[in-house]
Design a protein around this motif. Structure first.
Motif, PDB file in Angstrom:
ATOM      1  N   VAL A  40       4.869   4.933   5.564  1.00  0.00           N
ATOM      2  CA  VAL A  40       3.660   4.143   5.801  1.00  0.00           C
ATOM      3  C   VAL A  40       4.003   2.984   6.718  1.00  0.00           C
ATOM      4  CG1 VAL A  40       1.859   2.729   4.725  1.00  0.00           C
ATOM      5  CG2 VAL A  40       2.744   4.734   3.535  1.00  0.00           C
ATOM      6  N   THR A  41       3.165   2.759   7.701  1.00  0.00           N
ATOM      7  CA  THR A  41       3.306   1.582   8.538  1.00  0.00           C
ATOM      8  C   THR A  41       2.220   0.580   8.173  1.00  0.00           C
ATOM      9  OG1 THR A  41       3.270   0.697  10.788  1.00  0.00           O
ATOM     10  CG2 THR A  41       1.943   2.656  10.394  1.00  0.00           C
ATOM     11  N   ASP A  42       2.567  -0.683   8.278  1.00  0.00           N
ATOM     12  CA  ASP A  42       1.575  -1.728   8.022  1.00  0.00           C
ATOM     13  C   ASP A  42       0.855  -2.136   9.305  1.00  0.00           C
ATOM     14  OD1 ASP A  42       3.620  -3.108   9.254  1.00  0.00           O
ATOM     15  OD2 ASP A  42       3.876  -4.590   7.678  1.00  0.00           O
ATOM     16  N   ALA A  43       0.961  -1.313  10.345  1.00  0.00           N
ATOM     17  CA  ALA A  43       0.305  -1.591  11.626  1.00  0.00           C
ATOM     18  C   ALA A  43      -1.197  -1.774  11.426  1.00  0.00           C
ATOM     19  CB  ALA A  43       0.553  -0.441  12.607  1.00  0.00           C
ATOM     20  N   LEU A  56       5.245  12.457   8.455  1.00  0.00           N
ATOM     21  CA  LEU A  56       3.847  12.056   8.324  1.00  0.00           C
ATOM     22  C   LEU A  56       3.824  10.539   8.344  1.00  0.00           C
ATOM     23  CD1 LEU A  56       2.733  14.604   5.607  1.00  0.00           C
ATOM     24  CD2 LEU A  56       1.985  14.533   7.983  1.00  0.00           C
ATOM     25  N   LEU A  57       3.358   9.983   9.456  1.00  0.00           N
ATOM     26  CA  LEU A  57       3.280   8.536   9.640  1.00  0.00           C
ATOM     27  C   LEU A  57       1.875   8.090   9.231  1.00  0.00           C
ATOM     28  CD1 LEU A  57       4.398   5.824  10.637  1.00  0.00           C
ATOM     29  CD2 LEU A  57       3.705   6.503  12.957  1.00  0.00           C
ATOM     30  N   ILE A  58       1.794   7.525   8.041  1.00  0.00           N
ATOM     31  CA  ILE A  58       0.522   7.121   7.442  1.00  0.00           C
ATOM     32  C   ILE A  58       0.226   5.698   7.897  1.00  0.00           C
ATOM     33  CG2 ILE A  58      -0.706   6.854   5.250  1.00  0.00           C
ATOM     34  CD1 ILE A  58       1.788   8.596   4.099  1.00  0.00           C
ATOM     35  N   HIS A  59      -0.994   5.480   8.375  1.00  0.00           N
ATOM     36  CA  HIS A  59      -1.362   4.136   8.850  1.00  0.00           C
ATOM     37  C   HIS A  59      -2.717   3.744   8.274  1.00  0.00           C
ATOM     38  CE1 HIS A  59      -3.691   6.124  12.151  1.00  0.00           C
ATOM     39  NE2 HIS A  59      -2.669   6.954  12.141  1.00  0.00           N
ATOM     40  N   PRO A  60      -2.725   3.261   7.018  1.00  0.00           N
ATOM     41  CA  PRO A  60      -3.988   2.964   6.339  1.00  0.00           C
ATOM     42  C   PRO A  60      -4.763   1.781   6.903  1.00  0.00           C
ATOM     43  CG  PRO A  60      -2.115   2.443   4.923  1.00  0.00           C
ATOM     44  CD  PRO A  60      -1.569   3.086   6.159  1.00  0.00           C
ATOM     45  N   HIS A  61      -4.117   0.920   7.705  1.00  0.00           N
ATOM     46  CA  HIS A  61      -4.779  -0.293   8.196  1.00  0.00           C
ATOM     47  C   HIS A  61      -5.177  -0.217   9.667  1.00  0.00           C
ATOM     48  CE1 HIS A  61      -3.343  -1.923   4.456  1.00  0.00           C
ATOM     49  NE2 HIS A  61      -2.108  -1.724   4.817  1.00  0.00           N
ATOM     50  N   ALA A  62      -4.806   0.847  10.330  1.00  0.00           N
ATOM     51  CA  ALA A  62      -5.082   0.968  11.765  1.00  0.00           C
ATOM     52  C   ALA A  62      -5.938   2.200  12.019  1.00  0.00           C
ATOM     53  CB  ALA A  62      -3.771   1.075  12.550  1.00  0.00           C
ATOM     54  N   LEU A  63      -6.906   2.038  12.892  1.00  0.00           N
ATOM     55  CA  LEU A  63      -7.741   3.136  13.357  1.00  0.00           C
ATOM     56  C   LEU A  63      -8.464   3.843  12.214  1.00  0.00           C
ATOM     57  CD1 LEU A  63      -5.215   4.513  15.973  1.00  0.00           C
ATOM     58  CD2 LEU A  63      -7.142   2.988  16.390  1.00  0.00           C
ATOM     59  N   GLU A  64      -9.092   3.039  11.382  1.00  0.00           N
ATOM     60  CA  GLU A  64      -9.851   3.592  10.259  1.00  0.00           C
ATOM     61  C   GLU A  64     -11.110   4.314  10.735  1.00  0.00           C
ATOM     62  OE1 GLU A  64      -9.811   0.944   6.652  1.00  0.00           O
ATOM     63  OE2 GLU A  64      -8.847  -0.399   8.121  1.00  0.00           O
ATOM     64  N   PHE A 117       0.820  -1.195   0.000  1.00  0.00           N
ATOM     65  CA  PHE A 117       0.000   0.000   0.000  1.00  0.00           C
ATOM     66  C   PHE A 117       0.872   1.271   0.000  1.00  0.00           C
ATOM     67  CE2 PHE A 117      -4.397   0.890   2.138  1.00  0.00           C
ATOM     68  CZ  PHE A 117      -4.827   1.517   0.990  1.00  0.00           C
ATOM     69  N   SER A 118       2.138   1.131   0.414  1.00  0.00           N
ATOM     70  CA  SER A 118       3.006   2.270   0.668  1.00  0.00           C
ATOM     71  C   SER A 118       3.129   3.264  -0.472  1.00  0.00           C
ATOM     72  CB  SER A 118       4.392   1.796   1.096  1.00  0.00           C
ATOM     73  OG  SER A 118       4.314   1.166   2.340  1.00  0.00           O
ATOM     74  N   PRO A 119       3.504   2.854  -1.687  1.00  0.00           N
ATOM     75  CA  PRO A 119       3.699   3.868  -2.732  1.00  0.00           C
ATOM     76  C   PRO A 119       2.438   4.673  -3.023  1.00  0.00           C
ATOM     77  CG  PRO A 119       4.641   1.765  -3.403  1.00  0.00           C
ATOM     78  CD  PRO A 119       3.856   1.520  -2.147  1.00  0.00           C
ATOM     79  N   ASP A 120       1.299   4.035  -3.070  1.00  0.00           N
ATOM     80  CA  ASP A 120       0.049   4.752  -3.338  1.00  0.00           C
ATOM     81  C   ASP A 120      -0.319   5.672  -2.179  1.00  0.00           C
ATOM     82  OD1 ASP A 120      -0.123   3.456  -5.772  1.00  0.00           O
ATOM     83  OD2 ASP A 120      -1.641   2.029  -5.115  1.00  0.00           O
ATOM     84  N   ALA A 121      -0.145   5.199  -0.968  1.00  0.00           N
ATOM     85  CA  ALA A 121      -0.480   6.015   0.204  1.00  0.00           C
ATOM     86  C   ALA A 121       0.441   7.223   0.293  1.00  0.00           C
ATOM     87  CB  ALA A 121      -0.401   5.176   1.473  1.00  0.00           C
ATOM     88  N   ILE A 122       1.711   7.038  -0.007  1.00  0.00           N
ATOM     89  CA  ILE A 122       2.644   8.166   0.019  1.00  0.00           C
ATOM     90  C   ILE A 122       2.318   9.147  -1.097  1.00  0.00           C
ATOM     91  CG2 ILE A 122       5.064   8.821  -0.374  1.00  0.00           C
ATOM     92  CD1 ILE A 122       5.804   6.297   1.300  1.00  0.00           C
ATOM     93  N   THR A 164      -9.933  20.891   7.184  1.00  0.00           N
ATOM     94  CA  THR A 164      -8.591  21.351   7.549  1.00  0.00           C
ATOM     95  C   THR A 164      -7.759  20.192   8.095  1.00  0.00           C
ATOM     96  OG1 THR A 164      -9.239  21.999   9.799  1.00  0.00           O
ATOM     97  CG2 THR A 164      -9.347  23.714   8.078  1.00  0.00           C
ATOM     98  N   ASN A 165      -8.417  19.160   8.609  1.00  0.00           N
ATOM     99  CA  ASN A 165      -7.718  18.005   9.175  1.00  0.00           C
ATOM    100  C   ASN A 165      -8.127  16.682   8.536  1.00  0.00           C
ATOM    101  OD1 ASN A 165      -7.346  20.189  11.180  1.00  0.00           O
ATOM    102  ND2 ASN A 165      -6.318  18.584  12.325  1.00  0.00           N
ATOM    103  N   ARG A 166      -8.842  16.739   7.434  1.00  0.00           N
ATOM    104  CA  ARG A 166      -9.178  15.505   6.711  1.00  0.00           C
ATOM    105  C   ARG A 166      -8.083  15.203   5.717  1.00  0.00           C
ATOM    106  NH1 ARG A 166     -15.757  15.194   6.055  1.00  0.00           N
ATOM    107  NH2 ARG A 166     -16.079  14.975   8.306  1.00  0.00           N
ATOM    108  N   SER A 167      -7.668  13.961   5.715  1.00  0.00           N
ATOM    109  CA  SER A 167      -6.557  13.511   4.879  1.00  0.00           C
ATOM    110  C   SER A 167      -6.973  12.242   4.139  1.00  0.00           C
ATOM    111  CB  SER A 167      -5.343  13.232   5.765  1.00  0.00           C
ATOM    112  OG  SER A 167      -5.684  12.301   6.780  1.00  0.00           O
ATOM    113  N   PRO A 168      -6.191  11.845   3.131  1.00  0.00           N
ATOM    114  CA  PRO A 168      -6.563  10.635   2.384  1.00  0.00           C
ATOM    115  C   PRO A 168      -6.551   9.367   3.235  1.00  0.00           C
ATOM    116  CG  PRO A 168      -4.781  11.821   1.276  1.00  0.00           C
ATOM    117  CD  PRO A 168      -5.035  12.503   2.572  1.00  0.00           C
ATOM    118  N   TYR A 169      -5.671   9.306   4.212  1.00  0.00           N
ATOM    119  CA  TYR A 169      -5.528   8.144   5.090  1.00  0.00           C
ATOM    120  C   TYR A 169      -5.360   8.644   6.519  1.00  0.00           C
ATOM    121  CZ  TYR A 169      -4.438   5.671   0.780  1.00  0.00           C
ATOM    122  OH  TYR A 169      -4.500   5.149  -0.480  1.00  0.00           O
ATOM    123  N   PRO A 170      -5.634   7.786   7.500  1.00  0.00           N
ATOM    124  CA  PRO A 170      -5.300   8.172   8.876  1.00  0.00           C
ATOM    125  C   PRO A 170      -3.784   8.377   8.981  1.00  0.00           C
ATOM    126  CG  PRO A 170      -6.684   6.194   8.847  1.00  0.00           C
ATOM    127  CD  PRO A 170      -6.251   6.452   7.441  1.00  0.00           C
TER     128      PRO A 170
END
Length: 186
Positions: A44-47, A74-82, A6-11, A130-136
């Motif tokens: 991106v973390t896979d957490a 920016l620590l992107i965590h697409p799989h945790a805390l959705e 997921f990393s390249p797309d999330a970044i 102002t605080n909405r982002s593509p991923y958590p």
């Protein structure tokens, strides 16, 4: 942290979000300079759970300790805390980690999430963008840098109300379209 396909797309999506919304709409008057100087780390973390995410957060603070050339992460965590409410509850654990690791006053953690909602706002209110982002994600900032930036800004107190005004001017539909466009970035 592990390797996540997921990393390249999330970044790419997050970088696009920073460029078009955060910098493009001047939501953060300091972000453009750091992005231009390549001092923003996107990772991106896979957490999938809170414990692993806390470990990833600590690892990123360790990296910032070791690499002063990185201004912010920016620590992107697409799989945790959705779920936003779970994410919002987690922020207390992130703050506790700062205290526990003796980094309170060294770093601060800002919060961004696709479902971000400020207290007292409606789910569809434009100001939430102002605080909405593509991923958590968790944004780790150096406290000393934030203090210098704030001291050097001519009217820092006006930034939040200016941002709310700009979000309301753009409107929820336009903002959601901008956010959706970030997810289509490859």
């Amino acid at each position: 942290m592990g390797s996540d396909p997921f990393s390249p797309d999330a970044i790419a999506a997050t970088r696009h979000w920073v460029q078009t919304l955060v910098v493009g709409e001047n939501l953060c008057p300091f972000a453009g300079r750091e992005l231009e100087n390549d001092r923003v780390r996107f990772t991106v973390t896979d957490a999938h759970d809170e414990e692993t995410l806390l470990e990833a957060l600590k690892a990123e603070m360790d990296r910032l300790d070791a690499e002063p050339g990185i201004e912010t992460t920016l620590l992107i965590h697409p799989h945790a805390l959705e779920d936003f409410l779970d994410y919002n509850d987690f922020l207390a654990l992130a703050d506790a980690l700062l205290v526990e690791s003796k980094r309170e006053g060294v770093y601060q953690v800002a919060s961004f999430h696709p479902g971000y909602r400020f207290a007292g706002t409606g789910e569809d209110d434009a100001e939430n963008y102002t605080n909405r982002s593509p991923y958590p994600m968790l944004h780790i900032l150096r406290e000393a840098s934030v203090e210098r930036a704030v001291e050097g800004h001519p009217d820092i107190e006006a930034v939040p109300s200016r941002n709310i005004g700009r979000m309301n001017e753009l409107g929820r539909n336009h903002l959601q379209a901008l956010l959706d466009a970030c997810l289509k970035t490859k």
